[in-house]
Design a protein around this motif. Structure first.
Motif, PDB file in Angstrom:
ATOM      1  N   GLY A   1       0.936  -0.474  -0.290  1.00  0.00           N
ATOM      2  CA  GLY A   1      -0.177  -0.072   0.006  1.00  0.00           C
ATOM      3  C   GLY A   1       0.726   1.073   0.241  1.00  0.00           C
ATOM      4  N   ILE A   2       0.491   2.524  -0.315  1.00  0.00           N
ATOM      5  CA  ILE A   2       0.853   3.801  -0.086  1.00  0.00           C
ATOM      6  C   ILE A   2       1.155   4.348   1.627  1.00  0.00           C
ATOM      7  N   ARG A   3       0.388   3.530   2.572  1.00  0.00           N
ATOM      8  CA  ARG A   3       0.701   4.358   3.512  1.00  0.00           C
ATOM      9  C   ARG A   3       1.352   3.522   4.699  1.00  0.00           C
ATOM     10  N   GLU A   4       1.770   3.668   5.448  1.00  0.00           N
ATOM     11  CA  GLU A   4       2.354   3.371   6.657  1.00  0.00           C
ATOM     12  C   GLU A   4       1.886   2.024   7.315  1.00  0.00           C
ATOM     13  N   PRO A   5       2.565   1.040   6.772  1.00  0.00           N
ATOM     14  CA  PRO A   5       1.766  -0.532   7.214  1.00  0.00           C
ATOM     15  C   PRO A   5       1.140   0.063   8.946  1.00  0.00           C
ATOM     16  N   ALA A   6       2.611   0.321   9.155  1.00  0.00           N
ATOM     17  CA  ALA A   6       1.506   0.381  10.976  1.00  0.00           C
ATOM     18  C   ALA A   6       0.422   1.500  11.394  1.00  0.00           C
ATOM     19  N   SER A   7       0.155   2.078  10.497  1.00  0.00           N
ATOM     20  CA  SER A   7      -0.949   2.755  11.034  1.00  0.00           C
ATOM     21  C   SER A   7      -2.432   2.600   9.991  1.00  0.00           C
ATOM     22  N   GLN A   8      -2.818   1.204   9.823  1.00  0.00           N
ATOM     23  CA  GLN A   8      -3.514   0.603  10.007  1.00  0.00           C
ATOM     24  C   GLN A   8      -3.649  -0.619  10.201  1.00  0.00           C
ATOM     25  N   GLU A   9      -4.643  -1.005  10.458  1.00  0.00           N
ATOM     26  CA  GLU A   9      -5.201  -2.521  10.332  1.00  0.00           C
ATOM     27  C   GLU A   9      -5.633  -3.437   9.451  1.00  0.00           C
ATOM     28  N   TRP A  10      -5.439  -5.026   9.258  1.00  0.00           N
ATOM     29  CA  TRP A  10      -4.721  -5.504   8.431  1.00  0.00           C
ATOM     30  C   TRP A  10      -5.541  -7.086   8.060  1.00  0.00           C
ATOM     31  N   ASP A  11      -6.086  -6.572   9.067  1.00  0.00           N
ATOM     32  CA  ASP A  11      -6.689  -7.918  10.039  1.00  0.00           C
ATOM     33  C   ASP A  11      -8.439  -8.476   9.380  1.00  0.00           C
ATOM     34  N   GLY A  12      -9.528  -9.070   9.618  1.00  0.00           N
ATOM     35  CA  GLY A  12     -10.306  -8.540   8.748  1.00  0.00           C
ATOM     36  C   GLY A  12     -11.347 -10.652   8.931  1.00  0.00           C
ATOM     37  N   PHE A  13     -12.348 -10.386   8.110  1.00  0.00           N
ATOM     38  CA  PHE A  13     -13.267 -11.722   7.827  1.00  0.00           C
ATOM     39  C   PHE A  13     -13.180 -11.787   6.808  1.00  0.00           C
ATOM     40  N   ARG A  14     -13.201 -13.246   6.083  1.00  0.00           N
ATOM     41  CA  ARG A  14     -13.384 -13.624   4.863  1.00  0.00           C
ATOM     42  C   ARG A  14     -14.611 -14.785   5.076  1.00  0.00           C
ATOM     43  N   PHE A  15     -15.870 -15.108   4.342  1.00  0.00           N
ATOM     44  CA  PHE A  15     -16.569 -16.072   4.345  1.00  0.00           C
ATOM     45  C   PHE A  15     -15.582 -17.376   3.818  1.00  0.00           C
ATOM     46  N   ARG A  16     -15.918 -18.650   4.370  1.00  0.00           N
ATOM     47  CA  ARG A  16     -15.954 -19.526   3.265  1.00  0.00           C
ATOM     48  C   ARG A  16     -17.010 -20.816   2.933  1.00  0.00           C
ATOM     49  N   PRO A  17     -17.282 -21.434   2.082  1.00  0.00           N
ATOM     50  CA  PRO A  17     -18.045 -22.509   2.631  1.00  0.00           C
ATOM     51  C   PRO A  17     -18.255 -23.583   3.345  1.00  0.00           C
ATOM     52  N   ILE A  18     -19.489 -24.179   3.721  1.00  0.00           N
ATOM     53  CA  ILE A  18     -19.531 -24.816   5.499  1.00  0.00           C
ATOM     54  C   ILE A  18     -19.899 -26.101   4.055  1.00  0.00           C
ATOM     55  N   GLU A  19     -19.264 -26.874   3.629  1.00  0.00           N
ATOM     56  CA  GLU A  19     -19.626 -28.404   3.333  1.00  0.00           C
ATOM     57  C   GLU A  19     -19.798 -29.188   4.078  1.00  0.00           C
TER      58      GLU A  19
END
Length: 131
Positions: free
Chosen positions: A113-131
């Protein structure tokens, strides 16, 4: 807010807000549809959702995977529909598939990215199919 707010946990939450009129929004807002502040929170990662629609983006911002599979999903929380938009684990889903939310440490590469890495949060949620 909810009992979860007073407990110590290492697991991140996909937090929605519940309002006095019974409505639930994600993301949470300072005031709900009835104009009142939230009275509780709901961890959507504890619920199963259904894929409403999905798409694949091939022109992504710096550091975001290509292709980037995205979906609008709908959770049923005590009879209340709650929709969320997020990345899919992979693109092999169909409308109507059941999915679950799971936490990832990096949704994109902090060094790209163009911002300083420490200035943002990078984690979050994804969705996956349930088998």
């Amino acid at each position: 807010m909810s009992d979860h707010d007073t407990e110590t946990t290492d697991e991140p939450e996909l937090t929605a807000h519940r309002y006095p009129d019974g409505s639930i929004t994600y993301p949470g807002h300072p005031y709900g549809p009835g104009g009142e502040p939230p009275v509780d929170t709901v961890d959507l990662s504890e619920y199963t959702a259904e894929v409403v629609t999905w798409t694949t983006s091939t022109a992504t911002p710096p550091g975001v995977r290509q292709p980037n599979h995205l979906a609008i999903v709908e959770f049923d929380v005590d009879g209340q529909p709650v929709r969320a938009l997020g990345q899919l684990e992979y693109g092999n889903v169909e409308i109507g598939d059941a999915v679950e939310a799971f936490h990832v440490d990096e949704l994109r590469d902090p060094e790209a990215g163009i911002r300083e890495p420490a200035s943002q949060e990078w984690d979050g949620f994804r969705f996956r199919p349930i088998e």
